[in-house]
Design a protein around this motif. Structure first.
Motif, PDB file in Angstrom:
ATOM      1  N   LEU A 151       5.534   9.674   2.605  1.00 25.01           N
ATOM      2  CA  LEU A 151       4.619   8.619   2.174  1.00 25.01           C
ATOM      3  C   LEU A 151       4.972   8.159   0.766  1.00 25.01           C
ATOM      4  CD1 LEU A 151       1.240  10.080   3.491  1.00 25.01           C
ATOM      5  CD2 LEU A 151       2.606   8.269   4.507  1.00 25.01           C
TER       6      LEU A 151
ATOM      7  N   ARG B 133     -14.328  15.031  -8.271  1.00 25.03           N
ATOM      8  CA  ARG B 133     -14.465  13.654  -7.767  1.00 25.03           C
ATOM      9  C   ARG B 133     -15.853  13.127  -8.064  1.00 25.03           C
ATOM     10  NH1 ARG B 133     -11.716  15.473  -3.049  1.00 25.03           N
ATOM     11  NH2 ARG B 133     -13.646  15.587  -1.867  1.00 25.03           N
TER      12      ARG B 133
ATOM     13  N   LEU C 134      -8.153  13.078  -3.236  1.00 25.23           N
ATOM     14  CA  LEU C 134      -8.624  13.110  -1.849  1.00 25.23           C
ATOM     15  C   LEU C 134      -7.582  13.801  -0.985  1.00 25.23           C
ATOM     16  CD1 LEU C 134     -10.143   9.571  -1.215  1.00 25.23           C
ATOM     17  CD2 LEU C 134     -11.320  11.765  -1.226  1.00 25.23           C
ATOM     18  N   ASP C 135      -6.342  13.786  -1.429  1.00 28.56           N
ATOM     19  CA  ASP C 135      -5.241  14.365  -0.674  1.00 28.56           C
ATOM     20  C   ASP C 135      -4.466  15.261  -1.639  1.00 28.56           C
ATOM     21  OD1 ASP C 135      -3.683  14.834   1.481  1.00 28.56           O
ATOM     22  OD2 ASP C 135      -2.694  12.859   1.497  1.00 28.56           O
TER      23      ASP C 135
ATOM     24  N   SER D 169      -1.554   5.778  -0.262  1.00 25.88           N
ATOM     25  CA  SER D 169      -1.304   7.225  -0.274  1.00 25.88           C
ATOM     26  C   SER D 169      -1.265   7.749  -1.688  1.00 25.88           C
ATOM     27  CB  SER D 169       0.022   7.535   0.438  1.00 25.88           C
ATOM     28  OG  SER D 169      -0.026   7.063   1.758  1.00 25.88           O
TER      29      SER D 169
ATOM     30  N   TYR E  54      -4.810   7.956  -3.046  1.00 28.28           N
ATOM     31  CA  TYR E  54      -5.571   9.120  -2.542  1.00 28.28           C
ATOM     32  C   TYR E  54      -5.126  10.390  -3.247  1.00 28.28           C
ATOM     33  CZ  TYR E  54      -6.572   5.817   1.241  1.00 28.28           C
ATOM     34  OH  TYR E  54      -6.931   4.716   1.944  1.00 28.28           O
TER      35      TYR E  54
ATOM     36  N   PHE F 127     -13.408   1.319  -1.583  1.00 25.17           N
ATOM     37  CA  PHE F 127     -12.423   1.119  -0.525  1.00 25.17           C
ATOM     38  C   PHE F 127     -12.471  -0.318  -0.047  1.00 25.17           C
ATOM     39  CE2 PHE F 127     -13.609   5.594  -0.440  1.00 25.17           C
ATOM     40  CZ  PHE F 127     -12.367   6.194  -0.528  1.00 25.17           C
TER      41      PHE F 127
ATOM     42  N   PHE G 244     -14.839   5.886  -6.338  1.00 24.27           N
ATOM     43  CA  PHE G 244     -13.960   5.249  -5.358  1.00 24.27           C
ATOM     44  C   PHE G 244     -14.557   3.959  -4.825  1.00 24.27           C
ATOM     45  CE2 PHE G 244     -12.500   9.583  -5.223  1.00 24.27           C
ATOM     46  CZ  PHE G 244     -11.134   9.442  -5.062  1.00 24.27           C
TER      47      PHE G 244
ATOM     48  N   ALA H 151     -14.054  18.583  -5.075  1.00 23.93           N
ATOM     49  CA  ALA H 151     -15.173  17.707  -4.735  1.00 23.93           C
ATOM     50  C   ALA H 151     -16.034  17.471  -5.973  1.00 23.93           C
ATOM     51  CB  ALA H 151     -16.001  18.334  -3.609  1.00 23.93           C
TER      52      ALA H 151
END
Lengths: 243, 418
Positions: free
Chosen positions: A28, A89, A62-63, A54, A57, A97, A95, A86
């Motif tokens: 990615l 974040r 998140l990833d 990607s 994230y 989207f 965030f 978490a």
């Protein structure tokens, strides 16, 4: 040595295992080095499939990267547990989207209150007042009691931005936030981002297709095939056949 | 809004799909309600039956038998030998409880215990051209009254009339019907020993238990001893206790001390009591199945919600909700459905009990004599059990989908939705 940067990616690579037997793994993003300081407005651009989202994230925790590290305040987040991520974040990132992702059961005001209530830093009354203030600053004071389905697309996305700002995050990450919006609403959302950066000294990282909007960011990172090909305020972007 | 956030979100989601939630809640409520109603019906009947048995029959009976037959003298003499005994004729011993008076006195020294001696033997009653055989029980009215409730079941005459009348007999209503005799009629009783006595019917009883009403009669102990040619013999001692739960342990103590076979009411009625256990097992599995089906309904709704809510789950996780938070949101939904269902089910169960209790039959059921409807137990136990089971199964049913929701990767969903 000066203070560590707010957000830093060091050699970040993300590889997905190939889907199906014998399928080759999918890269990615590859070997990304990127630092974002406080008060920066960064646009990530690139053609479809270049790994913009990607990368976002990964930067937004998140990833997790397959190789390399994402650091916040110089601290490697790879060592943190899922609940700790978490928490990071919740408290420090916001965030937005392409799709608004508002909870359809709750009013605009309640949606904005949810991250604050989860964080629990303030008492209920104060949370309500802060949520009202954020909505008002985005021109949404009349939409407080409305459900998401009663709002227009542009308003919903502004509510989503308001929710991202709920816990006063240091970094706002937006993934094609204007993808579903008309030009006027898209401009409004970018106005908000510019204001967060300008007035509050927060950082914003936006992934976008729209080169005109990207030009409003102070810095543009251009990705091709998962690699950064240019990074700078006036990065020469080769015009793409953008759909 | 004062609710904790997780519960707030859970309730919000349930509210949003009202119809599904109501169907699930009704599923649980029906399961719980019917469980309570059926359990109360069964328990009511069983408790009534047991109380009838306890009421009518003595709690402990000492019989003139032994649990293990006496060892043959030859076997006793050659303990290790291969002894073959042939042509043994039983000694013509007088059966009966030895020293019954002494044993009675010893028993009555126990507090909360009443004992009465009886001699029970078969006789053929003859009235005109009709014959009917019964077990004639010889009693002492003063003592018998303290041990069995035969007096309560008498529909004509009194127990004392046995003393007042020479050779009086009290017959079960069924036996009297067979003979066609009524109070005041003179009947003839013939024992296996060939003794015939003319007796006068002085009373009738009706216990509701056909076996007793058709097959028993009461007379004075002395009269029966004469009939059976067994003077001064008593072949059973009946005992009634103040504390019914002591029957079985006390029976064992008495048997160990006196050696005679001693049966508590539980042992005497073990066939019925074991039938009740099977009956209960059937009932609990059937009604449990209803609750199980209701649990599947809950599993279904939570699964559907999780499926429909993947986007919301993704955004909540990206906002900083942990896997635990997400799992809790959906477990709470299962719990809420279970709790509301259990509460409504308890109401439904209560309503069903009252409805069933109000039903009246037209026929006279011999077992439920005097009862023209269902006998409902009104204990809190089925409510607690069914409600608890519903809560537990509802929570359990939501765990799997809740965990699936918790494990969803927000990146996959956000990527897919974009």
């Amino acid at each position: 040595m000066s203070a560590p940067p707010l957000l830093e990616a060091r050699g970040v690579t993300r590889i997905l295992p190939g889907e199906g037997f014998g399928a080759p793994p999918v890269r990615l993003v590859e070997d990304i080095d990127l630092t974002v300081g406080a008060g920066e407005f960064v646009a990530i651009t690139g053609p479809s499939g270049s790994g913009k989202s990607s990368l976002l994230y990964l930067l937004g925790l998140l990833d997790r990267p397959s190789a390399g590290a994402v650091l916040i305040d110089g601290e490697d987040t790879g060592a943190l547990s899922a609940p700790a991520l978490a928490r990071l974040r919740l408290a420090r990132l916001g965030f937005v989207f392409q799709f608004h992702f508002l909870l359809p059961e709750f009013t605009t005001l309640e949606n904005v209150m949810i991250p604050m209530r989860r964080l629990g830093r303030h008492p209920q009354d104060e949370i309500r007042e802060r949520a009202r203030a954020i909505l008002a600053s985005l021109g949404l004071q009349d939409a407080e009691r409305k459900l998401p389905e009663q709002l227009s697309g542009g308003m919903r996305q502004r509510v989503a931005v308001a929710r991202a700002l709920a816990n006063d995050p240091e970094i706002v990450l937006a993934d094609e936030p204007t993808g579903n919006l008309d030009t006027r609403n898209a401009a409004t959302v970018f106005d908000v981002f510019a204001r967060i950066v300008g007035e509050h000294g927060r950082s914003v990282i936006v992934v976008t297709h729209d080169l005109d909007l990207a030009a409003r960011a102070g810095r543009r990172v251009h990705l091709v095939d998962g690699r950064i090909v240019s990074d700078g305020p006036h990065s020469p972007v080769v015009p793409q056949a953008v759909a | 809004m004062a609710l904790p956030l997780v519960i707030d979100i859970a309730i919000g989601q349930l509210r949003r799909r009202k119809r599904q939630s109501i169907v699930s809640i009704m599923g649980v409520a029906l399961g719980v309600g019917f469980f309570i109603a059926v359990a109360s019906l069964m328990q009511g009947f069983q408790q009534y039956f047991v109380s009838q048995v306890i009421d009518i029959a003595p709690h402990i009976v000492i019989k003139d038998e032994f649990r293990t037959p006496a060892v043959q003298p030859a076997v006793a003499a050659f303990a290790e030998g291969a002894v073959a005994v042939r042509g043994v004729k039983p000694r013509d011993e007088i059966r009966g409880i030895r020293d019954a008076r002494g044993k009675l006195a010893a028993l009555e020294a126990v507090p909360g215990l009443a004992a009465a001696p009886t001699l029970r033997g078969p006789v053929i009653l003859r009235y005109g051209a009709r014959d009917h055989s019964v077990a004639l029980v010889g009693v002492e009215p003063e003592r018998e009254r303290r041990v069995t409730n035969i007096e309560k079941d008498m529909i004509a005459g009194r127990l004392e009339d046995l003393r007042a009348t020479a050779n009086g007999v009290i017959l079960g209503i069924g036996a009297a019907d067979r003979l066609g005799a009524g109070v005041g009629d003179i009947i003839t009783a013939v024992s296996p020993r060939g003794v015939a006595v003319t007796m006068k019917v002085v009373g009738l009883f009706s216990t509701g238990l056909t076996a007793l009403d058709q097959g028993e009669g009461y007379a004075l102990l002395k009269t029966v001893q004469i009939l059976q040619q067994r003077p001064n013999v008593v072949n059973s001692i009946r005992i009634r206790l103040a504390d019914i739960t002591q029957a079985e342990p006390l029976a064992r103590v008495i048997e160990a001390r006196f050696g005679y076979r001693t049966e508590s009411w539980e042992e005497t009625n073990s066939n019925i009591l074991s039938l009740f256990i099977i009956q209960n097992a059937i009932m609990y599995s059937v009604t449990g199945a209803i609750l199980l089906v209701a649990a599947f309904g809950i599993y279904n709704i939570i699964s559907t919600v999780v499926h429909e809510k993947t986007r919301d789950i993704a955004i909540l996780k990206s906002l900083g909700f942990t896997e635990g938070d997400i799992a809790r949101i959906f477990s709470v939904q299962g719990f809420v459905v279970g709790a509301i269902g259990a509460a409504l089910g308890c109401l439904l169960g209560w309503a069903l009990i009252e409805m069933l209790a109000a039903i009246r039959f037209d026929f006279n059921n011999p077992v439920l004599r005097g009862q023209r409807g269902f006998i409902m137990s009104r204990s809190a136990l089925p409510f607690i059990f069914a409600g608890g089971f519903a809560l537990v199964s509802a929570s359990a049913a939501s765990i799997l989908p809740a965990r699936r929701a918790a494990r969803l990767n927000p990146v996959d969903i956000v990527r897919g939705a974009a």
